[in-house]
Design an enzyme around this catalytic site. Structure first.
Site, mmCIF file in Angstrom:
data_model
loop_
_atom_site.group_PDB
_atom_site.id
_atom_site.type_symbol
_atom_site.label_atom_id
_atom_site.label_comp_id
_atom_site.label_asym_id
_atom_site.label_seq_id
_atom_site.Cartn_x
_atom_site.Cartn_y
_atom_site.Cartn_z
ATOM 1 N N PRO A 71 45.195 -21.707 -3.440
ATOM 2 C CA PRO A 71 45.723 -21.722 -5.071
ATOM 3 C C PRO A 71 44.984 -20.854 -5.896
ATOM 4 O O PRO A 71 45.078 -20.541 -6.954
ATOM 5 C CB PRO A 71 45.768 -23.271 -5.300
ATOM 6 N N ASP A 127 -11.333 4.810 17.307
ATOM 7 C CA ASP A 127 -12.753 5.074 16.868
ATOM 8 C C ASP A 127 -13.268 3.895 16.642
ATOM 9 O O ASP A 127 -12.460 2.723 16.402
ATOM 10 C CB ASP A 127 -12.947 6.316 15.989
ATOM 11 N N LYS A 136 -16.829 7.370 16.110
ATOM 12 C CA LYS A 136 -17.674 8.238 15.295
ATOM 13 C C LYS A 136 -18.693 7.284 14.430
ATOM 14 O O LYS A 136 -18.071 6.211 14.215
ATOM 15 C CB LYS A 136 -16.861 8.643 13.957
ATOM 16 N N GLY A 155 -8.645 4.395 11.329
ATOM 17 C CA GLY A 155 -8.849 3.499 10.400
ATOM 18 C C GLY A 155 -8.464 3.816 9.100
ATOM 19 O O GLY A 155 -8.186 4.879 8.503
ATOM 20 N N GLY A 156 -7.840 2.791 8.210
ATOM 21 C CA GLY A 156 -6.984 3.170 7.125
ATOM 22 C C GLY A 156 -5.765 4.196 7.258
ATOM 23 O O GLY A 156 -5.052 3.750 7.951
ATOM 24 N N THR A 161 -5.177 2.196 3.212
ATOM 25 C CA THR A 161 -6.303 2.812 3.101
ATOM 26 C C THR A 161 -7.149 1.629 2.730
ATOM 27 O O THR A 161 -7.080 0.766 2.160
ATOM 28 C CB THR A 161 -6.420 4.052 2.268
ATOM 29 N N MET A 190 -17.563 5.816 2.089
ATOM 30 C CA MET A 190 -18.716 6.506 2.800
ATOM 31 C C MET A 190 -20.022 6.506 2.051
ATOM 32 O O MET A 190 -20.661 7.452 2.173
ATOM 33 C CB MET A 190 -18.418 7.735 3.599
ATOM 34 N N GLY A 223 -14.137 -4.951 4.488
ATOM 35 C CA GLY A 223 -12.841 -5.480 3.666
ATOM 36 C C GLY A 223 -11.569 -5.807 4.802
ATOM 37 O O GLY A 223 -11.415 -5.284 5.650
HETATM 38 N N1 SAH Z 1 -9.063 7.067 6.664
HETATM 39 C C1 SAH Z 1 -9.736 5.769 6.307
HETATM 40 C C2 SAH Z 1 -11.285 6.255 5.709
HETATM 41 C C3 SAH Z 1 -12.124 6.886 6.633
HETATM 42 S S1 SAH Z 1 -13.769 7.325 5.955
HETATM 43 C C4 SAH Z 1 -9.312 5.093 5.236
HETATM 44 O O1 SAH Z 1 -8.116 5.336 4.474
HETATM 45 O O2 SAH Z 1 -9.539 3.930 4.892
HETATM 46 C C5 SAH Z 1 -14.649 5.892 6.401
HETATM 47 C C6 SAH Z 1 -15.002 5.033 5.020
HETATM 48 O O3 SAH Z 1 -13.946 4.188 4.899
HETATM 49 C C7 SAH Z 1 -16.084 4.091 5.370
HETATM 50 O O4 SAH Z 1 -17.344 4.667 5.331
HETATM 51 C C8 SAH Z 1 -15.888 3.022 4.284
HETATM 52 O O5 SAH Z 1 -16.376 3.734 3.164
HETATM 53 C C9 SAH Z 1 -14.388 3.017 4.361
HETATM 54 N N2 SAH Z 1 -13.821 1.930 4.896
HETATM 55 C C10 SAH Z 1 -12.927 2.010 6.063
HETATM 56 N N3 SAH Z 1 -12.700 0.686 6.630
HETATM 57 C C11 SAH Z 1 -13.247 -0.180 5.615
HETATM 58 C C12 SAH Z 1 -13.072 -1.637 5.455
HETATM 59 N N4 SAH Z 1 -12.713 -2.206 6.261
HETATM 60 N N5 SAH Z 1 -14.142 -2.147 4.475
HETATM 61 C C13 SAH Z 1 -14.697 -1.529 3.518
HETATM 62 N N6 SAH Z 1 -15.079 0.165 3.619
HETATM 63 C C14 SAH Z 1 -13.966 0.747 4.522
#
Ligand code: SAH
Length: 466
Positions: A43, A248, A270, A301-302, A331, A383, A412
Protein backbone atom coordinates in the site's frame (compact mmCIF):
# COMPACT_ATOMS: atom_id res chain seq x y z
CA UNK A 1 23.82 -28.70 4.50
CA UNK A 2 20.41 -27.07 4.84
CA UNK A 3 20.81 -24.69 1.86
CA UNK A 4 22.77 -25.29 -1.32
CA UNK A 5 24.42 -22.12 -2.61
CA UNK A 6 23.60 -21.57 -6.28
CA UNK A 7 23.86 -18.41 -8.40
CA UNK A 8 20.56 -17.44 -10.01
CA UNK A 9 20.32 -15.68 -13.34
CA UNK A 10 17.49 -13.19 -12.70
CA UNK A 11 17.93 -11.02 -15.78
CA UNK A 12 14.41 -10.05 -16.92
CA UNK A 13 12.88 -12.70 -14.65
CA UNK A 14 9.52 -11.69 -13.16
CA UNK A 15 9.96 -11.40 -9.39
CA UNK A 16 7.42 -10.23 -6.82
CA UNK A 17 8.31 -8.49 -3.60
CA UNK A 18 5.56 -7.96 -1.04
CA UNK A 19 6.33 -5.06 1.31
CA UNK A 20 7.66 -1.59 0.57
CA UNK A 21 9.35 -0.58 3.84
CA UNK A 22 13.05 -0.38 4.76
CA UNK A 23 13.58 -4.16 4.64
CA UNK A 24 11.75 -4.47 1.34
CA UNK A 25 13.85 -1.62 -0.06
CA UNK A 26 17.07 -3.48 0.75
CA UNK A 27 15.85 -6.60 -1.02
CA UNK A 28 14.56 -4.58 -3.98
CA UNK A 29 17.98 -2.95 -4.40
CA UNK A 30 19.57 -6.38 -4.58
CA UNK A 31 17.00 -7.89 -6.95
CA UNK A 32 17.15 -4.89 -9.27
CA UNK A 33 20.93 -4.93 -9.36
CA UNK A 34 20.66 -8.55 -10.53
CA UNK A 35 18.42 -7.39 -13.40
CA UNK A 36 15.08 -8.77 -12.14
CA UNK A 37 11.82 -7.58 -13.63
CA UNK A 38 10.43 -6.49 -10.26
CA UNK A 39 6.87 -5.94 -9.07
CA UNK A 40 6.42 -4.53 -5.58
CA UNK A 41 3.07 -5.13 -3.90
CA UNK A 42 2.48 -2.71 -1.02
CA UNK A 43 0.00 0.00 0.00
CA UNK A 44 2.95 2.35 0.64
CA UNK A 45 6.51 2.68 -0.64
CA UNK A 46 9.66 4.13 0.92
CA UNK A 47 11.00 7.13 -0.97
CA UNK A 48 14.14 5.25 -1.95
CA UNK A 49 12.13 2.30 -3.26
CA UNK A 50 9.97 4.62 -5.31
CA UNK A 51 12.97 6.13 -7.05
CA UNK A 52 14.62 2.72 -7.46
CA UNK A 53 11.54 1.42 -9.25
CA UNK A 54 11.42 4.50 -11.43
CA UNK A 55 15.08 4.13 -12.33
CA UNK A 56 14.83 0.42 -13.22
CA UNK A 57 11.36 0.39 -14.77
CA UNK A 58 9.96 -1.70 -11.92
CA UNK A 59 6.24 -1.88 -11.17
CA UNK A 60 4.45 -0.71 -8.04
CA UNK A 61 1.15 -2.44 -7.35
CA UNK A 62 -0.43 -0.16 -4.74
CA UNK A 63 -2.47 -2.72 -2.82
CA UNK A 64 -2.33 -5.25 -0.03
CA UNK A 65 -1.24 -8.78 -0.91
CA UNK A 66 -3.53 -11.12 -2.83
CA UNK A 67 -2.50 -14.60 -3.98
CA UNK A 68 -3.15 -13.59 -7.60
CA UNK A 69 0.04 -11.45 -7.21
CA UNK A 70 2.06 -14.64 -7.54
CA UNK A 71 0.71 -15.41 -10.96
CA UNK A 72 3.42 -15.65 -13.62
CA UNK A 73 6.23 -15.02 -11.11
CA UNK A 74 9.47 -17.04 -10.86
CA UNK A 75 10.54 -15.91 -7.38
CA UNK A 76 8.75 -14.52 -4.33
CA UNK A 77 10.07 -12.36 -1.50
CA UNK A 78 7.91 -11.36 1.47
CA UNK A 79 8.91 -8.42 3.64
CA UNK A 80 5.68 -7.25 5.23
CA UNK A 81 5.49 -6.29 8.93
CA UNK A 82 2.59 -8.69 9.41
CA UNK A 83 3.44 -12.30 10.33
CA UNK A 84 0.09 -13.72 9.25
CA UNK A 85 0.47 -12.20 5.77
CA UNK A 86 4.04 -13.46 5.51
CA UNK A 87 2.92 -16.97 6.46
CA UNK A 88 0.12 -16.81 3.92
CA UNK A 89 2.57 -15.78 1.18
CA UNK A 90 4.81 -18.69 2.13
CA UNK A 91 1.91 -21.16 1.91
CA UNK A 92 0.64 -19.77 -1.41
CA UNK A 93 4.10 -19.79 -2.99
CA UNK A 94 4.86 -23.29 -1.73
CA UNK A 95 1.58 -24.55 -3.13
CA UNK A 96 2.72 -23.33 -6.53
CA UNK A 97 6.29 -24.67 -6.06
CA UNK A 98 7.66 -21.13 -6.29
CA UNK A 99 10.94 -20.39 -4.50
CA UNK A 100 10.05 -18.09 -1.59
CA UNK A 101 11.93 -16.05 0.96
CA UNK A 102 10.27 -14.49 4.00
CA UNK A 103 12.76 -11.98 5.32
CA UNK A 104 14.21 -12.85 8.73
CA UNK A 105 12.17 -16.07 9.05
CA UNK A 106 14.38 -18.95 7.93
CA UNK A 107 11.60 -21.45 8.68
CA UNK A 108 9.46 -19.71 6.02
CA UNK A 109 12.16 -19.80 3.33
CA UNK A 110 12.87 -22.21 0.52
CA UNK A 111 15.85 -20.00 -0.39
CA UNK A 112 17.84 -17.41 1.56
CA UNK A 113 19.96 -14.38 0.65
CA UNK A 114 23.63 -14.79 1.54
CA UNK A 115 25.88 -11.83 2.39
CA UNK A 116 27.68 -10.91 -0.82
CA UNK A 117 31.09 -9.58 -1.69
CA UNK A 118 30.57 -8.09 -5.09
CA UNK A 119 33.67 -7.76 -7.28
CA UNK A 120 31.64 -8.19 -10.42
CA UNK A 121 31.98 -10.57 -12.24
CA UNK A 122 33.57 -12.19 -9.21
CA UNK A 123 31.09 -12.95 -6.42
CA UNK A 124 31.56 -14.37 -2.97
CA UNK A 125 28.49 -15.42 -1.02
CA UNK A 126 28.56 -16.15 2.71
CA UNK A 127 25.73 -17.76 4.60
CA UNK A 128 25.08 -18.99 8.13
CA UNK A 129 21.98 -20.82 6.81
CA UNK A 130 19.87 -18.10 8.41
CA UNK A 131 21.35 -18.65 11.91
CA UNK A 132 23.30 -15.42 12.34
CA UNK A 133 23.21 -12.72 9.68
CA UNK A 134 25.44 -10.51 11.88
CA UNK A 135 28.13 -13.16 11.95
CA UNK A 136 28.03 -13.49 8.18
CA UNK A 137 28.40 -9.71 7.87
CA UNK A 138 31.42 -9.70 10.19
CA UNK A 139 32.93 -12.50 8.14
CA UNK A 140 32.20 -10.61 4.96
CA UNK A 141 34.12 -7.57 6.23
CA UNK A 142 37.12 -9.77 7.04
CA UNK A 143 37.14 -11.47 3.65
CA UNK A 144 36.52 -8.18 1.89
CA UNK A 145 39.65 -6.73 3.47
CA UNK A 146 41.69 -9.58 1.97
CA UNK A 147 40.47 -9.19 -1.57
CA UNK A 148 41.59 -6.15 -3.54
CA UNK A 149 38.72 -4.11 -4.97
CA UNK A 150 40.13 -4.66 -8.44
CA UNK A 151 39.88 -8.46 -8.32
CA UNK A 152 36.81 -8.32 -10.55
CA UNK A 153 39.07 -6.99 -13.30
CA UNK A 154 41.20 -10.08 -12.95
CA UNK A 155 38.18 -12.34 -13.36
CA UNK A 156 37.12 -10.48 -16.52
CA UNK A 157 40.66 -10.66 -17.87
CA UNK A 158 40.83 -14.42 -17.29
CA UNK A 159 37.38 -14.79 -18.86
CA UNK A 160 38.55 -13.09 -22.06
CA UNK A 161 41.41 -15.57 -22.47
CA UNK A 162 39.62 -18.66 -21.25
CA UNK A 163 38.82 -20.17 -24.65
CA UNK A 164 42.15 -19.23 -26.22
CA UNK A 165 44.07 -20.90 -23.39
CA UNK A 166 41.82 -23.93 -23.57
CA UNK A 167 42.52 -24.35 -27.29
CA UNK A 168 46.22 -23.89 -26.78
CA UNK A 169 46.66 -26.09 -23.71
CA UNK A 170 44.14 -28.92 -24.05
CA UNK A 171 45.59 -30.94 -21.17
CA UNK A 172 43.57 -30.04 -18.08
CA UNK A 173 46.14 -30.22 -15.29
CA UNK A 174 48.76 -28.38 -17.40
CA UNK A 175 46.16 -25.73 -18.07
CA UNK A 176 45.36 -25.40 -14.38
CA UNK A 177 49.05 -24.89 -13.62
CA UNK A 178 49.24 -22.25 -16.34
CA UNK A 179 46.31 -20.34 -14.87
CA UNK A 180 47.74 -20.56 -11.35
CA UNK A 181 50.93 -18.97 -12.58
CA UNK A 182 49.00 -16.26 -14.38
CA UNK A 183 46.59 -15.47 -11.56
CA UNK A 184 49.17 -15.49 -8.79
CA UNK A 185 52.00 -13.95 -10.72
CA UNK A 186 53.27 -10.79 -12.35
CA UNK A 187 50.59 -10.90 -15.07
CA UNK A 188 47.85 -10.63 -12.45
CA UNK A 189 49.63 -7.77 -10.71
CA UNK A 190 49.67 -5.87 -14.00
CA UNK A 191 45.92 -6.36 -14.34
CA UNK A 192 45.25 -5.28 -10.75
CA UNK A 193 47.03 -1.95 -11.28
CA UNK A 194 45.25 -1.38 -14.59
CA UNK A 195 48.09 -2.18 -17.01
CA UNK A 196 45.98 -4.61 -18.99
CA UNK A 197 47.77 -4.12 -22.30
CA UNK A 198 51.10 -5.21 -20.84
CA UNK A 199 49.37 -8.10 -19.09
CA UNK A 200 47.78 -9.26 -22.34
CA UNK A 201 51.09 -9.06 -24.14
CA UNK A 202 52.85 -11.09 -21.45
CA UNK A 203 50.12 -13.69 -21.39
CA UNK A 204 50.17 -14.01 -25.18
CA UNK A 205 53.96 -14.37 -25.18
CA UNK A 206 53.82 -17.11 -22.56
CA UNK A 207 51.13 -18.92 -24.52
CA UNK A 208 53.07 -18.73 -27.78
CA UNK A 209 56.38 -19.68 -26.32
CA UNK A 210 55.96 -22.04 -23.41
CA UNK A 211 59.75 -22.39 -23.04
CA UNK A 212 59.99 -18.69 -22.33
CA UNK A 213 58.33 -18.90 -18.91
CA UNK A 214 56.70 -16.10 -16.98
CA UNK A 215 58.45 -12.79 -16.50
CA UNK A 216 59.90 -11.81 -13.13
CA UNK A 217 58.92 -8.63 -11.39
CA UNK A 218 60.28 -6.49 -8.58
CA UNK A 219 58.16 -4.86 -5.92
CA UNK A 220 59.77 -2.13 -3.90
CA UNK A 221 57.65 -2.32 -0.80
CA UNK A 222 57.46 0.13 2.07
CA UNK A 223 57.35 -1.89 5.30
CA UNK A 224 56.53 1.04 7.57
CA UNK A 225 58.39 1.92 10.77
CA UNK A 226 58.04 -1.42 12.55
CA UNK A 227 54.52 -2.19 13.78
CA UNK A 228 53.29 -4.92 11.37
CA UNK A 229 49.76 -3.53 11.65
CA UNK A 230 50.94 -0.49 9.70
CA UNK A 231 51.66 -2.54 6.59
CA UNK A 232 49.33 -1.83 3.67
CA UNK A 233 47.08 -4.60 2.34
CA UNK A 234 49.05 -4.46 -0.87
CA UNK A 235 52.38 -4.89 0.92
CA UNK A 236 51.03 -7.91 2.82
CA UNK A 237 49.65 -9.48 -0.34
CA UNK A 238 52.88 -9.05 -2.32
CA UNK A 239 54.94 -10.35 0.59
CA UNK A 240 52.84 -13.49 0.67
CA UNK A 241 53.33 -14.11 -3.02
CA UNK A 242 57.04 -13.33 -3.41
CA UNK A 243 59.65 -15.97 -4.28
CA UNK A 244 62.48 -13.88 -2.83
CA UNK A 245 62.52 -11.18 -0.16
CA UNK A 246 65.42 -8.75 0.19
CA UNK A 247 65.41 -6.91 3.50
CA UNK A 248 67.58 -4.77 5.68
CA UNK A 249 68.04 -3.86 9.32
CA UNK A 250 65.10 -1.48 9.50
CA UNK A 251 62.56 -4.20 8.71
CA UNK A 252 61.16 -5.82 11.85
CA UNK A 253 61.23 -9.65 12.13
CA UNK A 254 57.44 -9.77 12.62
CA UNK A 255 57.00 -8.30 9.14
CA UNK A 256 59.51 -10.64 7.57
CA UNK A 257 57.57 -13.54 9.05
CA UNK A 258 54.65 -12.63 6.85
CA UNK A 259 56.55 -13.80 3.77
CA UNK A 260 55.73 -17.23 2.35
CA UNK A 261 57.44 -19.91 4.37
CA UNK A 262 59.39 -21.25 1.40
CA UNK A 263 60.41 -17.81 0.11
CA UNK A 264 64.14 -17.14 -0.05
CA UNK A 265 65.19 -14.35 2.34
CA UNK A 266 68.28 -12.31 1.59
CA UNK A 267 69.72 -9.88 4.11
CA UNK A 268 71.23 -6.87 2.41
CA UNK A 269 71.32 -4.93 5.68
CA UNK A 270 72.61 -1.49 6.24
CA UNK A 271 73.91 0.05 9.38
CA UNK A 272 75.13 3.58 9.78
CA UNK A 273 78.09 3.86 7.37
CA UNK A 274 78.48 0.07 7.41
CA UNK A 275 76.73 -1.48 4.42
CA UNK A 276 76.76 -5.24 4.22
CA UNK A 277 75.97 -5.08 0.49
CA UNK A 278 76.92 -1.95 -1.43
CA UNK A 279 73.96 -0.22 -3.07
CA UNK A 280 75.16 -1.03 -6.59
CA UNK A 281 75.25 -4.73 -5.74
CA UNK A 282 71.71 -4.60 -4.37
CA UNK A 283 70.56 -2.96 -7.60
CA UNK A 284 72.28 -5.66 -9.67
CA UNK A 285 70.92 -8.47 -7.51
CA UNK A 286 67.37 -7.23 -8.12
CA UNK A 287 67.94 -7.33 -11.89
CA UNK A 288 69.51 -10.76 -11.71
CA UNK A 289 66.73 -12.35 -9.61
CA UNK A 290 63.93 -10.88 -11.71
CA UNK A 291 65.81 -12.07 -14.82
CA UNK A 292 65.41 -15.62 -13.49
CA UNK A 293 61.65 -15.13 -13.59
CA UNK A 294 61.34 -14.63 -9.85
CA UNK A 295 58.90 -12.35 -8.07
CA UNK A 296 61.10 -10.26 -5.88
CA UNK A 297 60.03 -8.11 -2.95
CA UNK A 298 62.55 -5.54 -1.85
CA UNK A 299 61.34 -4.55 1.62
CA UNK A 300 62.34 -1.09 2.74
CA UNK A 301 61.80 0.41 6.17
CA UNK A 302 59.20 3.18 6.16
CA UNK A 303 58.44 4.51 2.69
CA UNK A 304 60.70 3.53 -0.23
CA UNK A 305 60.86 7.08 -1.56
CA UNK A 306 61.59 8.86 1.71
CA UNK A 307 65.34 8.66 2.37
CA UNK A 308 65.09 5.11 1.07
CA UNK A 309 67.24 5.18 -2.08
CA UNK A 310 64.24 3.57 -3.75
CA UNK A 311 64.81 5.74 -6.80
CA UNK A 312 68.26 4.28 -7.37
CA UNK A 313 67.08 0.70 -7.05
CA UNK A 314 64.44 1.04 -9.73
CA UNK A 315 66.60 3.00 -12.17
CA UNK A 316 68.53 -0.13 -13.14
CA UNK A 317 65.30 -2.15 -13.37
CA UNK A 318 63.85 0.41 -15.75
CA UNK A 319 67.02 0.27 -17.87
CA UNK A 320 66.65 -3.51 -18.15
CA UNK A 321 62.92 -3.32 -18.93
CA UNK A 322 62.06 -5.33 -15.84
CA UNK A 323 58.52 -4.66 -14.64
CA UNK A 324 58.41 -3.14 -11.17
CA UNK A 325 56.02 -1.49 -8.77
CA UNK A 326 56.62 0.79 -5.82
CA UNK A 327 54.32 0.31 -2.84
CA UNK A 328 54.21 3.24 -0.43
CA UNK A 329 54.67 2.68 3.28
CA UNK A 330 54.11 4.70 6.43
CA UNK A 331 57.26 6.76 6.77
CA UNK A 332 59.01 6.91 10.17
CA UNK A 333 58.00 10.55 10.71
CA UNK A 334 54.30 9.74 10.35
CA UNK A 335 54.37 6.51 12.32
CA UNK A 336 56.62 7.64 15.16
CA UNK A 337 54.91 11.03 15.55
CA UNK A 338 51.44 9.49 15.75
CA UNK A 339 52.48 6.83 18.24
CA UNK A 340 54.29 9.45 20.34
CA UNK A 341 51.30 11.82 20.35
CA UNK A 342 53.08 14.60 18.47
CA UNK A 343 50.90 16.03 15.67
CA UNK A 344 53.37 17.14 13.01
CA UNK A 345 51.11 20.05 12.14
CA UNK A 346 48.61 21.74 14.41
CA UNK A 347 46.50 24.82 13.78
CA UNK A 348 47.92 26.60 16.82
CA UNK A 349 51.57 25.57 16.50
CA UNK A 350 52.76 24.56 13.05
CA UNK A 351 51.39 25.05 9.56
CA UNK A 352 54.10 23.12 7.75
CA UNK A 353 56.47 20.24 8.30
CA UNK A 354 59.84 19.49 6.76
CA UNK A 355 61.58 16.12 6.52
CA UNK A 356 65.37 16.50 6.62
CA UNK A 357 68.40 14.24 6.56
CA UNK A 358 70.36 14.66 9.80
CA UNK A 359 73.47 12.61 9.07
CA UNK A 360 76.96 13.90 9.56
CA UNK A 361 79.09 14.59 6.54
CA UNK A 362 82.54 15.00 7.99
CA UNK A 363 81.74 16.93 11.11
CA UNK A 364 78.77 18.86 9.82
CA UNK A 365 75.16 18.41 8.82
CA UNK A 366 74.61 20.19 5.54
CA UNK A 367 71.56 22.45 5.46
CA UNK A 368 70.76 26.05 4.83
CA UNK A 369 70.12 26.73 8.54
CA UNK A 370 68.71 30.19 7.82
CA UNK A 371 65.81 28.46 6.08
CA UNK A 372 64.95 26.48 9.20
CA UNK A 373 64.08 29.34 11.49
CA UNK A 374 60.29 29.49 11.19
CA UNK A 375 58.59 28.84 14.54
CA UNK A 376 55.48 27.76 12.61
CA UNK A 377 57.24 24.84 10.99
CA UNK A 378 57.97 21.43 12.46
CA UNK A 379 61.35 19.94 11.54
CA UNK A 380 61.85 16.19 11.40
CA UNK A 381 65.39 14.89 11.13
CA UNK A 382 65.98 11.35 9.91
CA UNK A 383 69.32 9.63 10.61
CA UNK A 384 70.21 12.36 13.08
CA UNK A 385 71.49 10.54 16.18
CA UNK A 386 75.17 11.31 15.58
CA UNK A 387 74.39 14.70 14.12
CA UNK A 388 72.21 15.84 17.04
CA UNK A 389 74.82 18.12 18.68
CA UNK A 390 75.44 19.85 15.34
CA UNK A 391 71.71 20.16 14.60
CA UNK A 392 70.93 21.77 18.02
CA UNK A 393 73.98 24.03 17.85
CA UNK A 394 73.32 25.24 14.30
CA UNK A 395 69.62 25.92 14.87
CA UNK A 396 70.44 28.07 17.93
CA UNK A 397 73.41 29.74 16.23
CA UNK A 398 71.10 30.84 13.40
CA UNK A 399 68.46 32.26 15.73
CA UNK A 400 66.18 29.54 17.10
CA UNK A 401 65.50 29.89 20.83
CA UNK A 402 67.32 27.42 23.07
CA UNK A 403 63.88 26.72 24.65
CA UNK A 404 62.51 25.25 21.42
CA UNK A 405 61.10 21.82 22.31
CA UNK A 406 62.79 18.73 20.85
CA UNK A 407 61.77 15.07 20.94
CA UNK A 408 63.82 12.06 20.03
CA UNK A 409 61.77 8.96 19.28
CA UNK A 410 63.65 5.71 19.42
CA UNK A 411 62.21 2.64 17.64
CA UNK A 412 58.99 4.43 16.89
CA UNK A 413 55.78 2.28 16.70
CA UNK A 414 57.65 -0.74 18.04
CA UNK A 415 57.02 -2.30 21.47
CA UNK A 416 60.32 -0.80 22.65
CA UNK A 417 59.41 2.73 21.54
CA UNK A 418 60.97 5.37 23.78
CA UNK A 419 60.40 9.12 23.62
CA UNK A 420 63.01 11.52 25.00
CA UNK A 421 61.86 15.10 25.41
CA UNK A 422 63.96 18.21 25.96
CA UNK A 423 64.91 21.47 24.27
CA UNK A 424 67.57 22.58 21.83
CA UNK A 425 69.67 23.50 24.91
CA UNK A 426 69.15 20.33 26.92
CA UNK A 427 68.63 17.56 24.37
CA UNK A 428 72.25 16.58 23.80
CA UNK A 429 72.77 15.87 27.50
CA UNK A 430 69.46 13.97 27.77
CA UNK A 431 70.42 11.75 24.88
CA UNK A 432 73.92 11.23 26.24
CA UNK A 433 72.42 9.92 29.47
CA UNK A 434 69.70 7.78 27.84
CA UNK A 435 72.01 6.20 25.21
CA UNK A 436 69.34 5.32 22.62
CA UNK A 437 70.41 2.52 20.29
CA UNK A 438 67.71 1.71 17.69
CA UNK A 439 66.68 3.93 14.80
CA UNK A 440 65.85 7.39 16.11
CA UNK A 441 63.95 10.33 14.76
CA UNK A 442 64.29 13.93 15.92
CA UNK A 443 61.32 16.30 15.97
CA UNK A 444 61.92 20.00 16.57
CA UNK A 445 59.15 22.54 17.17
CA UNK A 446 56.31 23.66 19.45
CA UNK A 447 54.16 20.63 18.56
CA UNK A 448 56.48 18.53 20.76
CA UNK A 449 54.82 20.16 23.81
CA UNK A 450 51.60 18.30 22.93
CA UNK A 451 53.27 14.95 23.55
CA UNK A 452 52.71 15.17 27.29
CA UNK A 453 48.93 15.19 26.91
CA UNK A 454 48.47 13.26 23.69
CA UNK A 455 50.85 10.34 24.06
CA UNK A 456 49.18 6.99 24.41
CA UNK A 457 51.77 4.42 23.39
CA UNK A 458 55.04 3.11 24.81
CA UNK A 459 57.19 4.67 27.49
CA UNK A 460 58.36 8.21 27.87
CA UNK A 461 61.62 9.30 29.40
CA UNK A 462 63.55 12.51 29.65
CA UNK A 463 63.48 15.99 31.01
CA UNK A 464 59.82 16.93 31.40
CA UNK A 465 60.54 19.99 33.55
CA UNK A 466 62.39 22.00 30.90
N1 SAH B 1 62.59 5.09 4.26
C1 SAH B 1 62.58 5.25 5.68
C2 SAH B 1 63.74 6.07 6.17
C3 SAH B 1 65.07 5.43 5.95
S1 SAH B 1 66.40 6.38 6.59
C4 SAH B 1 61.23 5.88 6.11
O1 SAH B 1 60.48 6.34 5.25
O2 SAH B 1 60.97 5.89 7.31
C5 SAH B 1 66.64 5.63 8.14
C6 SAH B 1 66.17 6.56 9.24
O3 SAH B 1 64.75 6.50 9.37
C7 SAH B 1 66.67 6.19 10.61
O4 SAH B 1 67.98 6.66 10.82
C8 SAH B 1 65.70 6.91 11.49
O5 SAH B 1 65.97 8.29 11.53
C9 SAH B 1 64.40 6.75 10.71
N2 SAH B 1 63.62 5.62 11.21
C10 SAH B 1 63.25 4.52 10.54
N3 SAH B 1 62.48 3.73 11.30
C11 SAH B 1 62.34 4.35 12.47
C12 SAH B 1 61.65 4.04 13.67
N4 SAH B 1 60.94 2.93 13.80
N5 SAH B 1 61.71 4.93 14.70
C13 SAH B 1 62.42 6.08 14.57
N6 SAH B 1 63.08 6.41 13.47
C14 SAH B 1 63.05 5.57 12.43
Amino acid sequence: MQFLPVCLNLIDAPVVLVGGGAVGTRKARLLLSAGANLTVVSPTLSEELESLLAEHAGVWKKATYHKADLHGMTLVVAATPDNATNEQIFRDASARSLPVNVVDSPELCTFIFPAIIDRDPLLIAISSSGRSPVLTRILRRKIEALIPATYGRLASFAGRFRQQVKDRIPHESTRRLFWEQVLEGAVAEQVLVGREEQAERQLAECLNDSAKGFPGEVYLVGAGPGDPDLLTFKAARLLQSADVVLYDRLVSPAILEMARRDAERIYVGKRRSQHSLPQTQINELLVQLAGQGKRVVRLKGGDPFVFGRGGEEIELLAQHDIPFQVVPGVTAANGAACYAGIPLTHRDHAQSVRFLAGYLKGNSVEHDWNMLQSTNETLVFYMGLMGLPVICEQLVAHGRSGDTPVAMIERGTQPEQRVLVGTLDTMVEIVRRAQPGGPTLIIVGDVVRLHENLSWYGQTAGDRKR
